[in-house]
Each structure stands twice: as C-alpha cells, then as structure tokens.
Design a protein around this motif. Structure first.
Motif, mmCIF file in Angstrom:
data_model
loop_
_atom_site.group_PDB
_atom_site.id
_atom_site.type_symbol
_atom_site.label_atom_id
_atom_site.label_comp_id
_atom_site.label_asym_id
_atom_site.label_seq_id
_atom_site.Cartn_x
_atom_site.Cartn_y
_atom_site.Cartn_z
ATOM 1 N N UNK A 37 8.335 -15.454 -3.028
ATOM 2 C CA UNK A 37 7.085 -15.274 -2.247
ATOM 3 C C UNK A 37 6.744 -14.028 -1.948
ATOM 4 N N UNK A 38 7.862 -13.408 -1.236
ATOM 5 C CA UNK A 38 7.316 -11.861 -0.994
ATOM 6 C C UNK A 38 6.968 -10.992 -1.918
ATOM 7 N N UNK A 39 7.465 -11.298 -3.203
ATOM 8 C CA UNK A 39 7.169 -10.379 -4.228
ATOM 9 C C UNK A 39 5.512 -10.593 -4.584
ATOM 10 N N UNK A 40 5.276 -12.103 -4.645
ATOM 11 C CA UNK A 40 3.764 -12.389 -5.101
ATOM 12 C C UNK A 40 3.017 -11.814 -3.934
ATOM 13 N N UNK A 41 3.179 -11.921 -2.731
ATOM 14 C CA UNK A 41 2.282 -11.503 -1.660
ATOM 15 C C UNK A 41 2.180 -9.784 -1.718
ATOM 16 N N UNK A 42 3.338 -9.177 -2.119
ATOM 17 C CA UNK A 42 3.135 -7.831 -2.270
ATOM 18 C C UNK A 42 2.196 -7.241 -3.504
ATOM 19 N N UNK A 43 2.546 -8.221 -4.608
ATOM 20 C CA UNK A 43 1.628 -7.905 -5.699
ATOM 21 C C UNK A 43 0.096 -8.045 -5.459
ATOM 22 N N UNK A 44 -0.093 -9.169 -4.870
ATOM 23 C CA UNK A 44 -1.591 -9.469 -4.566
ATOM 24 C C UNK A 44 -2.109 -8.567 -3.873
ATOM 25 N N UNK A 45 -1.343 -7.722 -2.985
ATOM 26 C CA UNK A 45 -2.132 -6.686 -2.050
ATOM 27 C C UNK A 45 -2.667 -5.441 -2.916
ATOM 28 N N UNK A 46 -2.457 -5.478 -4.468
ATOM 29 C CA UNK A 46 -2.740 -4.472 -5.111
ATOM 30 C C UNK A 46 -4.040 -4.886 -5.997
ATOM 31 N N UNK A 47 -4.572 -6.106 -5.647
ATOM 32 C CA UNK A 47 -5.755 -6.661 -6.493
ATOM 33 C C UNK A 47 -6.942 -5.850 -6.088
ATOM 34 N N UNK A 48 -7.887 -5.668 -7.248
ATOM 35 C CA UNK A 48 -9.063 -4.843 -6.974
ATOM 36 C C UNK A 48 -10.099 -5.414 -5.962
ATOM 37 N N UNK A 51 -10.177 -4.493 -0.026
ATOM 38 C CA UNK A 51 -11.069 -3.553 0.761
ATOM 39 C C UNK A 51 -10.230 -3.253 1.918
ATOM 40 N N UNK A 52 -10.258 -2.120 2.503
ATOM 41 C CA UNK A 52 -9.841 -1.689 3.589
ATOM 42 C C UNK A 52 -8.616 -2.157 4.212
ATOM 43 N N UNK A 53 -7.693 -2.130 3.096
ATOM 44 C CA UNK A 53 -6.393 -2.696 3.457
ATOM 45 C C UNK A 53 -6.214 -4.152 3.796
ATOM 46 N N UNK A 54 -7.305 -4.901 3.680
ATOM 47 C CA UNK A 54 -7.262 -6.461 3.661
ATOM 48 C C UNK A 54 -7.034 -7.172 2.145
ATOM 49 N N UNK A 55 -6.426 -8.150 2.240
ATOM 50 C CA UNK A 55 -6.141 -9.025 0.905
ATOM 51 C C UNK A 55 -7.530 -9.920 0.807
ATOM 52 N N UNK A 56 -8.235 -9.872 -0.084
ATOM 53 C CA UNK A 56 -9.718 -10.763 -0.117
ATOM 54 C C UNK A 56 -9.293 -11.562 -1.342
#
Length: 86
Positions: A37-48, A51-56
C-alpha cells in the motif's frame, strides 16, 4: 476509485458495489499485501493529474457522471485499497 467516489462524491452504495463487481469480473483481482500500500500511494503521487502537491482523482458522482480533479489524501487512498482487498 468506486470506494472514494462513494465517500467523496456521493456515489450510491449499490453503484459502488456494481462497479467493483464489474471490474473484478473483467480484470480479475490482484491480492495486495499491506506492505504494497505505501508504494502504491507513493507512485500515485507522481500522476500527471496532480496539482499543487495534491493527489487528484477522477471520481464518479453516479455511473456515467464523472467529477475531475477531486483531491484525495493518502489516508483515504489507504482505506480504498483496504476496501479493494475486502
């Protein structure tokens, strides 16, 4: 994402379960370990879409009606992944 749609956008519980069942039927299920789970969340944080440091996310208000750029925090993502495993 159906879990998040239910929680954040008002997707009906029945629709959430329908989406989960449909996607499981079409794509099968991948068992996630708690250590994944932590790795999935971390990878999601790089999605295009982020914006502004928020995961959308793009989430559903109802089937066929999407809401775009809905911010989701890591704790909500963890809950959604745990729901996926249930």
């Amino acid at each position: 994402e159906a879990f998040l749609s239910r929680r954040k956008c008002g997707l009906k519980n029945e629709e959430m379960l329908d989406v989960k069942a449909y996607l499981t039927d079409v794509f099968g299920r991948v068992e996630l370990g708690l250590h994944d789970i932590p790795a999935i969340i971390e990878k999601t944080s790089h999605d295009k879409k982020n914006t502004g440091g928020k995961i959308n996310f793009t989430l559903l208000e109802s089937i066929g009606l999407a809401l775009y750029d809905v911010p989701v925090d890591p704790e909500e993502m963890e809950e959604a992944l745990l729901f996926y495993n249930s």
